[in-house]
Structures are given as C-alpha cells and as structure tokens.
Design an enzyme around this catalytic site. Structure first.
Site, PDB file in Angstrom:
ATOM      1  N   SER A 133      98.893  -1.808  74.854  1.00 48.70           N
ATOM      2  CA  SER A 133      99.651  -1.443  76.054  1.00 48.70           C
ATOM      3  C   SER A 133     100.975  -2.180  76.027  1.00 48.70           C
ATOM      4  O   SER A 133     101.073  -3.272  75.446  1.00 48.70           O
ATOM      5  CB  SER A 133      98.874  -1.838  77.313  1.00 48.70           C
ATOM      6  OG  SER A 133      99.689  -1.733  78.472  1.00 48.70           O
ATOM      7  N   TYR A 146      95.420  -8.670  82.903  1.00 50.09           N
ATOM      8  CA  TYR A 146      95.492  -7.551  81.971  1.00 50.09           C
ATOM      9  C   TYR A 146      96.530  -7.802  80.883  1.00 50.09           C
ATOM     10  O   TYR A 146      96.270  -7.549  79.700  1.00 50.09           O
ATOM     11  CB  TYR A 146      95.823  -6.268  82.738  1.00 50.09           C
ATOM     12  CG  TYR A 146      95.880  -5.034  81.874  1.00 50.09           C
ATOM     13  CD1 TYR A 146      94.794  -4.645  81.107  1.00 50.09           C
ATOM     14  CD2 TYR A 146      97.027  -4.248  81.833  1.00 50.09           C
ATOM     15  CE1 TYR A 146      94.834  -3.503  80.312  1.00 50.09           C
ATOM     16  CE2 TYR A 146      97.079  -3.098  81.063  1.00 50.09           C
ATOM     17  CZ  TYR A 146      95.987  -2.733  80.293  1.00 50.09           C
ATOM     18  OH  TYR A 146      96.038  -1.610  79.509  1.00 50.09           O
TER      19      TYR A 146
END
Length: 250
Positions: A133, A146
């Site tokens: 990501s 995250y």
C-alpha cells in the site's frame, strides 16, 4: 484444475483485489489456488475459474502448512494479498489489539506463507508479488498501525530481494493507493457503512480491484530476467497520500 497450467497461489482471495486477481490470472492461463478464511466464497470463486479453494488463515501455522501441502510442487507464482486495515484512531487512542491483528496478517502471515512456498518457488524459477500500500510510504493521521504494518511488509520485499539476489526468483511489489472495493474501508471501520462511503465521497473514478489485478498480471507476465521492484498505482485524482481531489457536493 488442469495440471498443465502454471500454478499461482493468491491469498486473501475471497473478495476485492484478491478475488479480482484470481480471476485475471485464470483468464491468463494460470491454475489458481484461491486461499482465504471464508471457505464459501473461495469455493464459489474456484468453481467459477476452474481453480482450487484452500481455506487458510495466514496467521495459523497449521493452515499455512496445509496450503503449502495442497499447493504442491508446481507453484511458480505467489500473490501475497491477505491483510488489511483496522481502525483510524490516533496513537493516543490506539486500539493495540487491532494493531496486533494488522501486524499478524499483513506481516507475520505474509512471511509465513512466503517461507512455506519459497523452496518450491525457487525450484520453479518463480515469482512473489506482494500487494502492499502507499501507506508504507509514510504516516498519516490515524494510520500509524496500518502504515507501520505495511512498511514492515515492504521490508520483507526489500530484504528478500537482497537475500535471494543470486537465486532464480523474482520479488516484486504492487503498492496501491485509493482503491474502492466492497470491503476494505467497511472492515476498517467495523462495518460502519457511512464512514466507509465517506472515504470515497466525491472522488472521481477511484481505482477498482480489477485495476490492481491488471497491474499484478502485467508484473507477473514480464520475461524471467525482468523484475519490477515496485509499482505504485494511484487514481488520477490522488496526487499523493494527503492530496485527493473531490468534486463538490451538489
């Protein structure tokens, strides 16, 4: 699944990018092993694409061992897609249990699956593609857990490429930006549909799971001497992690 086809393993194949990637790879001629926790979904997907469904929680050593056993000796492509985000609290309000779950799936589970399949992938001069990501690029408010997990996953990619530089295997990374899938933000916000919808509100044409599957398939299809170290993919409306164009509400 036809045994003469090259074999790919896709983790997190029950929805979103994983399911789209399984479909795309099958269309490109792979026999796809669809791995995920939700057996009903991957059974339906495997039936659709003439693949194989293997229930696998990547954080469970027994499940990972079973996946490696079912995958056999013909695997030449591993798509490490299982993972995801939980919560958007500040560090001061952090849900550390959620942080542990994110680290367990995005990092430890990914490492476990990779370790289990690595000998076969090397034997077959194969490839590992990690779906990370842009969160790995740096922190943002509410994203420490995250972002940290995805940065750690990226460390796996970079370290493995150095450790295996003299072995016949390619190590690649596809790093998506804003992708509108049916579950990513919904899972992040504990099923709160309103908060999930707000992530994409006003954004013209965010990426779709099929867009990322297309990128993964392209990376996988490069000649054996070509390695795509990292592909960063954002929608045109997202210039950077913190800068997204949104059309005004009418």
């Amino acid at each position: 699944m036809t045994e003469t086809r090259p074999v790919a393993v896709v983790t997190g194949a029950s929805s979103g990018i994983g399911a789209a990637t399984a479909r795309r790879l099958a269309a490109d001629g792979y026999g796809v092993i669809c791995a995920a926790r939700r057996l009903d979904r991957i059974v339906a997907l495997a039936r659709e694409i003439d693949g194989v469904a293997v229930r696998c929680d990547v954080t469970d050593p027994a499940d990972v061992a079973e996946l490696a056993d079912r995958a056999g000796t013909e695997v030449s492509l591993l798509i490490n897609n299982a993972g995801g985000a939980l919560g958007l609290e500040s560090v001061a309000e952090a849900d550390l249990d959620a942080w542990q779950r994110m680290y367990a799936t995005n990092v430890l589970g990914t490492a476990a699956v990779t370790k289990a399949l690595l000998p076969t992938l090397i034997d077959n001069a194969g490839q590992v593609i990690f779906v990370t990501s842009v969160a790995a690029d740096g922190g943002y408010e509410g994203g420490a857990g995250y972002c940290g997990a995805k940065a750690a996953e990226r460390s796996l990619v970079e370290t493995m490429r150095l450790e295996l530089f003299d072995r016949p295997i390619r190590i690649a990374e596809v790093s998506p930006g804003m992708v509108h899938t049916e579950e990513f933000s919904l899972t992040r916000f504990g099923g709160d549909q309103q908060r999930a919808d707000a992530v994409y509100a006003g954004v013209p044409d965010p990426l779709t799971a099929d867009d990322i599957a297309d990128c993964i398939a392209w990376v996988a299809a490069r000649p054996g001497h070509v390695n795509i170290d990292r592909m960063t993919v954002r929608p045109r409306a997202q210039a950077a992690q913190h800068k997204v164009f949104r059309e005004p509400a009418r």
